[in-house]
Scaffold this motif. Structure first.
Motif: not given
Length: 131
Positions: A79-107
């Motif tokens: 009924s409640m869940y910890d998410i990550f919201a984009r600072r300065g934007w409305n209605n944008r969220m994801r379940l991870t703090q870091r982007s999977p694209l950035v992680r893939a590029l860095a790896l």
């Protein structure tokens, strides 16, 4: 076989370091464009259009975002869940703090730089082994 092996090792060194450095730069730019994501506690609710999460942003406004299929599987029946919201934007969220694209590029960049390093070390070992 000696000159051909040396050429292949040289190519792996240049490709490893060159492509690795390029992808590391791309990962850095992607990281900077990704922005800041802050942790928030969201309420999961069912609507006529599926499940949504609602949360308060830093300015006190209420935000809402629908959950896609993968997010629904991760949230489950909570009924409640910890998410990550984009600072300065409305209605944008994801379940991870870091982007999977950035992680893939860095790896990938780290792997290519590792390939270049191994090829450079192998080149030095072969240089001294033949001497």
């Amino acid at each position: 076989m000696g000159p051909a092996l040396d050429a292949v090792i040289e190519i792996f060194t240049w490709i490893g370091f060159g492509a690795g450095a390029f992808l590391a730069g791309v990962a850095l730019v992607a990281y900077l464009f990704d922005g800041t994501w802050v942790p928030v506690r969201a309420v999961v609710e069912s609507t006529d259009h599926g499940k949504v999460v609602r949360w308060f942003d830093e300015a006190g406004g209420v935000n809402e975002a629908p959950l896609n299929h993968e997010q629904l599987a991760a949230v489950g029946d909570a009924s409640m869940y910890d998410i990550f919201a984009r600072r300065g934007w409305n209605n944008r969220m994801r379940l991870t703090q870091r982007s999977p694209l950035v992680r893939a590029l860095a790896l990938l960049a780290a792997g290519l730089i590792g390939l270049g390093t191994i090829a450079l070390i192998l080149s030095g070992v072969l240089l001294f082994a033949r001497g």
